[in-house]
Scaffold this active site. Structure first.
Site, PDB file in Angstrom:
ATOM      1  N   LEU A   1      20.976   0.692  31.879  1.00  0.00           N
ATOM      2  CA  LEU A   1      21.782   0.870  33.089  1.00  0.00           C
ATOM      3  C   LEU A   1      20.967   1.619  34.132  1.00  0.00           C
ATOM      4  O   LEU A   1      20.348   2.620  33.829  1.00  0.00           O
ATOM      5  CB  LEU A   1      23.048   1.670  32.770  1.00  0.00           C
ATOM      6  CG  LEU A   1      23.990   1.058  31.747  1.00  0.00           C
ATOM      7  CD1 LEU A   1      25.032   2.076  31.321  1.00  0.00           C
ATOM      8  CD2 LEU A   1      24.690  -0.159  32.335  1.00  0.00           C
ATOM      9  N   ASP A   2      21.000   1.134  35.350  1.00  0.00           N
ATOM     10  CA  ASP A   2      20.319   1.876  36.418  1.00  0.00           C
ATOM     11  C   ASP A   2      21.375   2.531  37.317  1.00  0.00           C
ATOM     12  O   ASP A   2      22.570   2.471  37.021  1.00  0.00           O
ATOM     13  CB  ASP A   2      19.373   0.962  37.200  1.00  0.00           C
ATOM     14  CG  ASP A   2      20.088  -0.181  37.890  1.00  0.00           C
ATOM     15  OD1 ASP A   2      19.406  -1.139  38.275  1.00  0.00           O
ATOM     16  OD2 ASP A   2      21.329  -0.109  38.048  1.00  0.00           O
ATOM     17  N   SER A   3      20.912   3.117  38.401  1.00  0.00           N
ATOM     18  CA  SER A   3      21.841   3.876  39.254  1.00  0.00           C
ATOM     19  C   SER A   3      22.909   2.985  39.896  1.00  0.00           C
ATOM     20  O   SER A   3      24.029   3.419  40.141  1.00  0.00           O
ATOM     21  CB  SER A   3      21.068   4.643  40.322  1.00  0.00           C
ATOM     22  OG  SER A   3      20.288   3.765  41.094  1.00  0.00           O
TER      23      SER A   3
END
Lengths: 86, 73
Positions: free
Chosen positions: A44-46
């Site tokens: 998961l990224d921002s």
């Protein structure tokens, strides 16, 4: 797995809902989203985190402040944060 | 590498999710998501340009939300 006192029983419902939301965001099976998993390890990224926080706000009818969400790095931390708001 | 504009992302996502029509909603959400991911590595002028594009999109969506695609009656 250590047994948890009764007070935490409600929290497992919260945790499962959080795991569900994250698994949907990732498009993976629920069992791939462990409670102690770090967002970054799940891939998961921002941007994903923004969507997850929005989904959590909707699911639990709460408002999360952005500073607080920046400190959420694991699935369990997200669930704890919500449990603390209820 | 600059951080993505998360507030703009959130604002755009909020507007995209307001579409009543399933197809419009899904398209808008995917569009925002894809655009931000595609532009993730941009810097300087091209980054500024895309940011401005994003802001214009946000204004457009906000105007649309008060029209026939609105969630509220």
């Amino acid at each position: 797995m250590p047994s948890r006192p009764r007070a935490r029983a409600q929290d497992s419902e919260t945790l499962d809902k959080v795991r569900e939301i994250i698994s949907e965001q990732l498009g993976v099976d629920l069992d791939k989203v462990a409670a102690d998993a770090k967002f970054v390890d799940l891939g998961l990224d921002s941007l994903d985190t923004v969507e997850i926080m929005m989904a959590l706000e909707e699911q639990f009818t709460i408002t999360l402040d952005e500073e607080g969400t920046e400190e959420i790095n694991t699935v369990q931390e997200a669930a704890d944060m919500i449990a603390g708001l209820k | 590498m600059s951080a993505p504009p998360l507030t703009l992302y959130k604002q755009l996502m909020r507007e995209a999710k307001r579409f009543q029509n399933y197809n419009f909603r899904e398209y808008a959400i995917r569009h925002v998501r894809d655009d931000f991911r595609r532009n993730a590595g941009l810097q300087g002028e091209s980054a500024a340009r895309e940011l401005e594009h994003g802001r214009l999109e946000l204004e457009k969506l906000r105007r649309m939300a008060t029209g026939k695609h609105a969630m509220e009656d």
